[in-house]
Scaffold this active site. Structure first.
Site, PDB file in Angstrom:
ATOM      1  N   GLU A 227      56.193 104.247  44.013  1.00  0.00           N
ATOM      2  CA  GLU A 227      57.628 104.171  44.319  1.00  0.00           C
ATOM      3  C   GLU A 227      58.086 103.310  43.119  1.00  0.00           C
ATOM      4  O   GLU A 227      57.634 102.352  42.873  1.00  0.00           O
ATOM      5  CB  GLU A 227      57.729 103.168  45.534  1.00  0.00           C
TER       6      GLU A 227
ATOM      7  N   ASP B 270      66.288  92.506  46.923  1.00  0.00           N
ATOM      8  CA  ASP B 270      64.943  92.097  46.341  1.00  0.00           C
ATOM      9  C   ASP B 270      65.072  90.538  46.163  1.00  0.00           C
ATOM     10  O   ASP B 270      65.917  89.854  46.071  1.00  0.00           O
ATOM     11  CB  ASP B 270      64.932  92.740  44.977  1.00  0.00           C
TER      12      ASP B 270
END
Ligand SMILES: Cc1ncc(COP(=O)(O)O)c(C=O)c1O
EC number: 4.2.1.20
Lengths: 261, 402
Positions: A49, A60
């Protein structure tokens, strides 16, 4: 086309399931990110990924934010993402998914992005801030090109939204293990187990669990009920602290979690 | 359809919900609670009573003839949101969302803030309702709005200085969203402007539209008719949509939004989103956006923390696209001159954000001439900006520079 479904199925037949490793493109440099990704695959990661650095990464945590901010400061451009996919797929057999926030795809052009990703040998997209409700353009482009599309499901998703994520996804559904953002956690929530069961009830061909997984023991635990385990921040931290070799070593260690005792 | 009847999630091509799946349940819960509250006369009555007995609504209007001499002798009328409790229009929205927080049974609120006005308003409502409160503020802004940081802490809020990215409002929003994704079971996000994912643009607008509803009647009572034009500064756009909304279907009334032109829109240092941006996705909505070719957000710049934002609410993008409202840039320098001018001619010290509306109005008044009546949203007062203004105009004693 190299898609993720067959790899995840095969790894569930021959082992506990698939190990999916995340790294951002361009961190610490474009070349080093390609080397690190290749090293992950050589050390037992089944699906890659690759994250595209973005100015406003709301999903994030601090480790990935710091890495992607550095990549942007070093001059990351979207075209680097396709180049990284091309270089990695030239050297490994692993399918490579791109993980990207939605605005860069919109600005590049959804169709053009899909064409260039397919041409580079990419498998598809994981879209953390695109829900199926807003994804008409991407559904059409991925149908046309055959690319995988991975949508997210969360512990708070209603049954109707779980079904929607299952119906919209191709490759696997990304089960968000816990409420929160990326970052290694000491224990992966029990919520993940329930979520994967709900996804299975809704007919998901494959569910992979991510957010917070950092050890081989956690990989093994997740693979008891899920088809794949996704590791991000822990790998990025290893790469940041110890370079390509350290990332490869951690991948080898994590891969032990895919093999039943 | 009347323009005023437009609701989310989409305003033309703009708006939507571009958010992580983890937030959808919370947005749905908030949207459903809001849809029920809208229909509930008790909710409306409670909010109106808070407006009356806590905020000080209706806010007055003030005609400013000495200032107007510099604006082509047009008739200039200020809507005095600066006189609200906590010093700006932000309280109107916060009280509505705080009431909703109580309805959905959550015990903690979070908010982003740029100038600190929305943070102060949220911390104030949290104190009033007994809620835990965390405010995210970019580190650049905690420095230039230090007084508001102290106010929030005194009110009992935790203030987190955000050090990521450009360390301004957009990064504070990112951090608040991360908090919300993580703590959504206990926490409600009180969003400060008409941007963000549905239902925020519609809901925040509805809580702010009282500004224009009051002002429309007040101007009619004073002048016997509608104004020629209505003006406001535009950061995310909440005070602007608040004063515009009642006039949307009065097609003879011109609507003007003034964006932060920073050091000039031909430099890279500005926040003129509609003037210089193009459509894209940021913070959960499709709208105009300052971005590079790859869709990376470009850092904005403005002397005004509250306008220092590279995005804008989707309803404004729609009003610009259909030509119902016009958006123009105003530089830092022009805004600061207008701040001093209003202060010297009328004894009213505006917030630097609101001074952008005043500077734009000076130009507009000269264009429209002395027959025009211009209603200006004076969105906030300048107390929070004294340090910036004192440095800008060199008002500190040289022996005791701050
Ligand atoms: C006094 C004042 N006016 C205007 C703004 C800009 O926000 P908006 O465009 O949402 O009204 C702010 C934001 O902090 C503010 O404090």
């Amino acid at each position: 086309m190299r898609t993720v479904g067959p790899v995840i199925r095969r790894r569930n037949e021959e082992a506990g399931g698939a190990l999916i490793g995340y790294l951002p493109v361009g961190f610490p440099t474009l070349d080093a990110s390609v080397e690190a990704a290749v090293s992950l695959v050589e050390n037992g990661v089944d699906v890659l990924e690759l994250g595209l650095p973005y100015s406003d990464p709301v999903m994030d945590g601090p480790v990935i934010q710091a890495a992607t901010q550095q990549a942007l400061a070093n001059g990351f451009r979207l075209a680097d993402g396709f180049e990284a996919v091309r270089r990695i797929t030239d050297r490994t057999d692993a399918p490579v998914l791109i993980m990207t926030y939605w605005n860069p795809v919109v600005q590049y052009g959804v169709d053009r992005f899909a064409d260039d990703l397919a041409a580079a040998g990419g498998a598809g997209l994981i879209t953390p801030d695109l829900i199926p409700d807003e994804a008409a353009d991407w559904m059409a482009a991925s149908e046309r090109t055959g690319l995988d599309r991975v949508f997210l499901a969360a512990p708070t998703s209603t049954d109707a939204r779980i079904r929607q994520a299952v119906d919209a996804s191709r490759g696997f559904v990304y089960a968000v293990s816990t409420m929160g953002i990326t970052g290694a956690r000491s224990d992966v929530d029990v919520a993940a187990r329930t979520l994967v069961a709900r996804l299975a009830d809704a007919g998901a061909p494959a569910s992979c669990v991510g957010l917070g997984i950092s050890t081989a023991a956690q990989v093994a635990e997740v693979l008891e009920y899920a088809d794949g385990a996704i590791v991000g921040s822990a790998l990025v931290k290893a790469l940041a602290d110890g370079g390509v070799a350290a990332a490869g070593e951690l991948a080898a260690e994590l891969a032990r979690g895919t093999r039943p005792e | 359809m009347a323009l005023r009847a437009q609701t989310g999630p989409y305003f033309g091509d703009f708006g939507g919900r571009f958010v992580p799946e983890s937030l959808v349940a919370a947005l749905d819960e908030l949207g459903e609670a809001y849809d029920l509250a809208k229909l509930d006369p008790d909710f409306g009555a409670e909010l109106a009573e808070l407006g009356r007995s806590y905020t000080g609504r209706p806010s007055i209007i003030t005609e400013v003839p000495r200032f107007a001499r510099h604006a082509g002798d047009a008739r200039i009328i200020l809507k005095r949101e600066d006189l609200n409790h906590t010093g700006s229009h932000k309280i109107n929205n916060v009280l509505g969302q705080a009431l909703l927080t109580r309805r959905i049974g959550k015990s903690r609120v979070i908010a982003e803030t740029g100038a600190g006005q929305h943070g102060v308003a949220t911390a104030t409502a949290a104190a009033l309702f007994g809620l835990d409160c965390t405010i995210y503020m970019g580190e650049v802004d905690t420095e230039r709005q230090a007084l508001n940081v102290a106010r929030m802490r005194l009110l009992g809020a935790e203030v987190v200085a955000v050090t990521a990215g450009s360390r301004t409002l957009k990064d504070a929003i990112n951090e608040a969203m991360r908090d919300w994704v993580t703590n959504v079971a206990t926490t409600n996000y009180i969003f400060g402007t008409v941007a963000g994912p549905h239902p925020f643009p519609e809901m925040v607008r509805d809580f702010q539209k009282v500004i224009g509803e009051e002002a429309r009647q007040q101007v009619i009572d004073l002048t016997g008719g509608l104004p020629t034009a209505v003006t406001a500064c535009v950061g995310g756009g909440s005070n602007a949509i608040g004063i515009f909304h009642a006039f949307l279907d009065d097609t003879e009334v011109g609507l003007y939004g003034f964006e932060a032109g920073g050091e000039g829109v031909d430099t890279e240092r500005h926040a003129a989103t509609i003037t210089k941006g193009r459509p894209g996705v940021l913070h959960g909505a499709r709208s105009y956006l300052l971005q590079d070719e790859d869709g990376q957000t470009i850092e904005s710049h403005s002397i005004s923390a509250g306008l220092d934002y590279p995005g804008v609410g989707p309803e404004h993008s729609w009003l610009a696209a259909i030509g119902r409202a016009e958006y123009r840039p105003v530089t830092d320098a022009a805004a600061m001159e207008a701040l001093r001018l209003l202060t010297r001619t009328e004894g009213i010290i505006p917030a630097i954000e609101s001074a952008h509306a005043l500077a734009g109005t000076i130009e507009l008044g000269r264009e429209l001439g002395s027959d025009a009546t211009i209603l200006v949203s004076l969105s906030g007062r300048g107390d929070k900006d004294m340090d910036t203004a004192a440095k800008y105009f060199e008002l500190y004693d040289e022996e005791n520079p701050k």
